[in-house]
Design a protein around this motif. Structure first.
Motif, PDB file in Angstrom:
ATOM      1  N   LEU A  63       0.824  -1.200   0.000  1.00  9.30           N
ATOM      2  CA  LEU A  63       0.000   0.000   0.000  1.00  9.30           C
ATOM      3  C   LEU A  63       0.861   1.252   0.000  1.00  9.30           C
ATOM      4  CD1 LEU A  63      -2.511  -1.140   2.770  1.00  9.30           C
ATOM      5  CD2 LEU A  63      -2.847  -1.256   0.293  1.00  9.30           C
ATOM      6  N   SER A  64       0.285   2.352  -0.460  1.00 11.01           N
ATOM      7  CA  SER A  64       0.974   3.627  -0.423  1.00 11.01           C
ATOM      8  C   SER A  64      -0.019   4.725  -0.076  1.00 11.01           C
ATOM      9  CB  SER A  64       1.642   3.923  -1.761  1.00 11.01           C
ATOM     10  OG  SER A  64       2.486   5.044  -1.628  1.00 11.01           O
ATOM     11  N   MET A  65       0.371   5.583   0.873  1.00  9.94           N
ATOM     12  CA  MET A  65      -0.471   6.679   1.323  1.00  9.94           C
ATOM     13  C   MET A  65       0.164   8.004   0.918  1.00  9.94           C
ATOM     14  SD  MET A  65      -2.851   5.048   2.932  1.00  9.94           S
ATOM     15  CE  MET A  65      -2.637   3.548   1.991  1.00  9.94           C
ATOM     16  N   ALA A  66      -0.664   8.939   0.502  1.00 12.28           N
ATOM     17  CA  ALA A  66      -0.214  10.296   0.197  1.00 12.28           C
ATOM     18  C   ALA A  66      -0.533  11.168   1.403  1.00 12.28           C
ATOM     19  CB  ALA A  66      -0.916  10.821  -1.046  1.00 12.28           C
TER      20      ALA A  66
ATOM     21  N   VAL B 114      -0.203  -0.495  -4.352  1.00 13.18           N
ATOM     22  CA  VAL B 114       0.922  -0.239  -5.251  1.00 13.18           C
ATOM     23  C   VAL B 114       0.826  -1.236  -6.401  1.00 13.18           C
ATOM     24  CG1 VAL B 114       3.441  -0.184  -5.463  1.00 13.18           C
ATOM     25  CG2 VAL B 114       2.351   0.544  -3.314  1.00 13.18           C
ATOM     26  N   ASN B 115       0.828  -0.739  -7.625  1.00 12.09           N
ATOM     27  CA  ASN B 115       0.781  -1.605  -8.799  1.00 12.09           C
ATOM     28  C   ASN B 115       2.144  -2.243  -9.053  1.00 12.09           C
ATOM     29  OD1 ASN B 115      -1.921  -0.956  -9.320  1.00 12.09           O
ATOM     30  ND2 ASN B 115      -1.351   0.768 -10.619  1.00 12.09           N
TER      31      ASN B 115
ATOM     32  N   ILE C 277       1.493   9.282  -5.657  1.00 15.90           N
ATOM     33  CA  ILE C 277       1.183  10.367  -6.598  1.00 15.90           C
ATOM     34  C   ILE C 277      -0.063  10.010  -7.408  1.00 15.90           C
ATOM     35  CG2 ILE C 277       1.984  11.538  -8.695  1.00 15.90           C
ATOM     36  CD1 ILE C 277       4.863  11.319  -7.441  1.00 15.90           C
ATOM     37  N   ARG C 278      -0.118   8.769  -7.903  1.00 19.26           N
ATOM     38  CA  ARG C 278      -1.268   8.322  -8.702  1.00 19.26           C
ATOM     39  C   ARG C 278      -2.544   8.332  -7.863  1.00 19.26           C
ATOM     40  NH1 ARG C 278      -3.353   3.665  -8.436  1.00 19.26           N
ATOM     41  NH2 ARG C 278      -1.469   2.594  -7.725  1.00 19.26           N
ATOM     42  N   GLU C 279      -2.474   7.737  -6.664  1.00 18.19           N
ATOM     43  CA  GLU C 279      -3.648   7.660  -5.797  1.00 18.19           C
ATOM     44  C   GLU C 279      -4.127   9.045  -5.383  1.00 18.19           C
ATOM     45  OE1 GLU C 279      -5.615   5.213  -4.834  1.00 18.19           O
ATOM     46  OE2 GLU C 279      -4.529   3.487  -5.599  1.00 18.19           O
TER      47      GLU C 279
ATOM     48  N   GLY D 208       1.027  17.693  -8.965  1.00 20.72           N
ATOM     49  CA  GLY D 208       2.148  18.612  -9.039  1.00 20.72           C
ATOM     50  C   GLY D 208       2.627  19.135  -7.696  1.00 20.72           C
ATOM     51  N   LEU D 209       2.323  18.441  -6.612  1.00 23.86           N
ATOM     52  CA  LEU D 209       2.761  18.884  -5.292  1.00 23.86           C
ATOM     53  C   LEU D 209       4.236  18.546  -5.084  1.00 23.86           C
ATOM     54  CD1 LEU D 209      -0.255  17.799  -3.059  1.00 23.86           C
ATOM     55  CD2 LEU D 209       0.051  19.896  -4.380  1.00 23.86           C
TER      56      LEU D 209
END
Length: 135
Positions: free
Chosen positions: A4-7, A36-37, A47-49, A58-59
């Motif tokens: 998993l990935s969190m922004a 995560v793919n 970034i994608r999520e 663009g952050l």
């Protein structure tokens, strides 16, 4: 194994959280994120999520941290800095999303997963002005 990935988006010492509906749990409080793919880094997944769930793009990327999630896979926390003009936008009515910019002390730790709480307590303080969160 699920990775998993969190922004984690910070702005003026506050952090972005979303409240949204999940069919299996009802309303939940969480950071924007997801799986995560294959052949995708934790940062790229965040970034994608973030774009898919908030339309923020663009952050400035500040850092990425890694840990182990409740499913035994990796979990990444990519921290981004937003400007005052950056505003998240709800995506899809079925999600029933609302967004809040919270100070560290306002974070409802009891509503986050254990891995998220560990990240909040050990890393997020570096990016927020407050020193203690709600237990």
């Amino acid at each position: 194994m699920t990775h998993l990935s969190m922004a984690v988006v910070v702005r003026n010492g506050k952090v972005l959280v979303q409240e949204r509906y999940r069919a299996s749990k009802g309303m939940v409080v969480e950071f924007p994120g997801g799986e995560v793919n294959e052949n995708e880094t934790g940062t790229d997944a965040a970034i994608r999520e973030l774009s898919e769930e908030t339309q923020l793009e663009g952050l400035k990327h500040l850092a990425t941290f890694a840990g182990i999630n409740e499913f035994g896979g990796r979990i990444y926390y990519a921290v981004f800095e937003a400007s005052p003009s950056d505003q998240p936008m709800p995506v899809g009515e079925e999600r029933r999303q609302t967004f809040k910019w919270l100070e560290y002390a306002e974070l409802p730790l009891g509503e986050f997963y254990a891995a998220d709480v560990n990240f909040i307590k050990t890393q997020l303080t570096k990016f927020c002005k407050q020193e203690s969160a709600v237990a």
